[in-house]
Design an enzyme around this catalytic site. Sequence first.
Site, PDB file in Angstrom:
ATOM      1  N   TYR A 144       7.832  -3.879  -4.226  1.00 54.85           N
ATOM      2  CA  TYR A 144       7.272  -3.077  -3.124  1.00 54.85           C
ATOM      3  C   TYR A 144       8.285  -2.030  -2.667  1.00 54.85           C
ATOM      4  CZ  TYR A 144       5.312  -2.009   1.517  1.00 54.85           C
ATOM      5  OH  TYR A 144       4.817  -1.362   2.625  1.00 54.85           O
TER       6      TYR A 144
ATOM      7  N   LYS B  49       8.178   2.141  -2.649  1.00 55.06           N
ATOM      8  CA  LYS B  49       8.309   2.893  -1.390  1.00 55.06           C
ATOM      9  C   LYS B  49       9.518   3.822  -1.421  1.00 55.06           C
ATOM     10  CE  LYS B  49       4.603   1.549   0.572  1.00 55.06           C
ATOM     11  NZ  LYS B  49       3.560   2.534   0.884  1.00 55.06           N
TER      12      LYS B  49
HETATM   13  P1  NAD Z   1      -3.437  -2.414   5.346  1.00 60.94           P
HETATM   14  O1  NAD Z   1      -3.355  -3.436   4.264  1.00 60.94           O
HETATM   15  O2  NAD Z   1      -3.917  -2.823   6.687  1.00 60.94           O
HETATM   16  O3  NAD Z   1      -4.278  -1.158   4.858  1.00 60.94           O
HETATM   17  C1  NAD Z   1      -4.056  -0.579   3.597  1.00 60.94           C
HETATM   18  C2  NAD Z   1      -5.219   0.316   3.280  1.00 60.94           C
HETATM   19  O4  NAD Z   1      -5.048   0.813   1.945  1.00 60.94           O
HETATM   20  C3  NAD Z   1      -6.548  -0.396   3.326  1.00 60.94           C
HETATM   21  O5  NAD Z   1      -7.504   0.463   3.920  1.00 60.94           O
HETATM   22  C4  NAD Z   1      -6.877  -0.617   1.859  1.00 60.94           C
HETATM   23  O6  NAD Z   1      -8.259  -0.683   1.597  1.00 60.94           O
HETATM   24  C5  NAD Z   1      -6.263   0.625   1.235  1.00 60.94           C
HETATM   25  N1  NAD Z   1      -6.018   0.500  -0.188  1.00 60.94           N
HETATM   26  C6  NAD Z   1      -5.349  -0.488  -0.831  1.00 60.94           C
HETATM   27  N2  NAD Z   1      -5.372  -0.254  -2.159  1.00 60.94           N
HETATM   28  C7  NAD Z   1      -6.073   0.901  -2.336  1.00 60.94           C
HETATM   29  C8  NAD Z   1      -6.438   1.661  -3.481  1.00 60.94           C
HETATM   30  N3  NAD Z   1      -6.104   1.288  -4.720  1.00 60.94           N
HETATM   31  N4  NAD Z   1      -7.146   2.807  -3.285  1.00 60.94           N
HETATM   32  C9  NAD Z   1      -7.510   3.200  -2.042  1.00 60.94           C
HETATM   33  N5  NAD Z   1      -7.202   2.503  -0.927  1.00 60.94           N
HETATM   34  C10 NAD Z   1      -6.489   1.372  -1.088  1.00 60.94           C
HETATM   35  O7  NAD Z   1      -1.965  -1.799   5.415  1.00 60.94           O
HETATM   36  P2  NAD Z   1      -1.227  -0.977   6.579  1.00 60.94           P
HETATM   37  O8  NAD Z   1      -0.294  -1.905   7.229  1.00 60.94           O
HETATM   38  O9  NAD Z   1      -2.202  -0.203   7.388  1.00 60.94           O
HETATM   39  O10 NAD Z   1      -0.348  -0.014   5.670  1.00 60.94           O
HETATM   40  C11 NAD Z   1      -0.673   1.342   5.418  1.00 60.94           C
HETATM   41  C12 NAD Z   1       0.477   1.983   4.670  1.00 60.94           C
HETATM   42  O11 NAD Z   1       1.674   1.858   5.434  1.00 60.94           O
HETATM   43  C13 NAD Z   1       0.767   1.306   3.325  1.00 60.94           C
HETATM   44  O12 NAD Z   1       1.156   2.282   2.386  1.00 60.94           O
HETATM   45  C14 NAD Z   1       1.926   0.387   3.655  1.00 60.94           C
HETATM   46  O13 NAD Z   1       2.703   0.097   2.523  1.00 60.94           O
HETATM   47  C15 NAD Z   1       2.671   1.212   4.671  1.00 60.94           C
HETATM   48  N6  NAD Z   1       3.514   0.419   5.558  1.00 60.94           N
HETATM   49  C16 NAD Z   1       3.000  -0.567   6.372  1.00 60.94           C
HETATM   50  C17 NAD Z   1       3.864  -1.291   7.186  1.00 60.94           C
HETATM   51  C18 NAD Z   1       3.391  -2.372   8.107  1.00 60.94           C
HETATM   52  O14 NAD Z   1       4.249  -3.047   8.712  1.00 60.94           O
HETATM   53  N7  NAD Z   1       2.115  -2.594   8.291  1.00 60.94           N
HETATM   54  C19 NAD Z   1       5.234  -1.011   7.165  1.00 60.94           C
HETATM   55  C20 NAD Z   1       5.716  -0.016   6.349  1.00 60.94           C
HETATM   56  C21 NAD Z   1       4.840   0.696   5.540  1.00 60.94           C
END
Ligand code: NAD
Length: 258
Positions: A166, A170
């Site tokens: 992961y 990133k």
């Molecule tokens: P989440 O799992 O709640 O949402 C992720 C979204 O991406 C969902 O809507 C899902 O349907 C969509 N998705 C997954 N695979 C997909 C694909 N192949 N095609 C299209 N859509 C797809 O996650 P989140 O926490 O809202 O995270 C959003 C972004 O932020 C991600 O890139 C994640 O890595 C990043 N992020 C999140 C956090 C955290 O703490 N939540 C921290 C750092 C980075």
Amino acid sequence: MLEAAPGVLCMFSLNERVAIVTGGSRGIGRSCAETLAGLGATVVLTYVKGEAAALEAVQAIESKGGRAKALKADVAVSAEMDELVAATTKEFGRLDILVANAGIAIDGLLLRLKDEDLDALVATNLRGTIASARAAVKPMMKARYGRIVFLSSVVGEMGNVGQTAYAATKAGVIGAAKSIAREYASRNVTVNVVAPGFVDTDMTTHMTDAMKTTLLSGIPLGRTGQASEVAAAVAFLVSNEAAYVTGQVLRVNGGLYM
Ligand code: NAD
């Protein structure tokens, strides 16, 4: 002042702008979609599995007078990114903003890391992010205007036990963003990265209380983040006012990594 997502007051206007938010059906992506729509943008939000959630997000935006549409498009399938951009420009006439938010997390210690998990992470988080930008940059360069934001993560910069794959994806999107920023700066397309820390979404609900306690002790602000706080940073970077900001990583992490 315009009101964006709940809790976000913003000075920027995105009137007339058309935006794509990948993975906009829930979590940070949904908050970005609501925030950009609240600032006046027409938002196309994408989903893969959660059609009901995506339609609900559209309804929430429309109920506040915003404009949004949900389209099914898998970022891991490059042709679907091309189709998504084509459908957006056909219906709305332009594409100004891409928020490449879609991502997955599969955790595991290095010695237990399966090739299929590594491949899935790369396909969605890294290749998917690059493929969405490759599709979006075409109409942007023609229009000589574009704002692209990639979602990275604090662990892409500092690493984390159990997150080799992961974190690598990133970190990868940061290198990609800086390269695309250099390639398209002359066309007035900016490319930036938002690197959230630990944000309360479905992605982080699996954390145990013990994990959360350890985590919180390392966060100077002493709490996890909200999706709307990430969306506010994205809103700035996609605004007209951020015209002189490109190739940057904006960390929204409570001070976890400085
Ligand atoms: P989440 O799992 O709640 O949402 C992720 C979204 O991406 C969902 O809507 C899902 O349907 C969509 N998705 C997954 N695979 C997909 C694909 N192949 N095609 C299209 N859509 C797809 O996650 P989140 O926490 O809202 O995270 C959003 C972004 O932020 C991600 O890139 C994640 O890595 C990043 N992020 C999140 C956090 C955290 O703490 N939540 C921290 C750092 C980075």
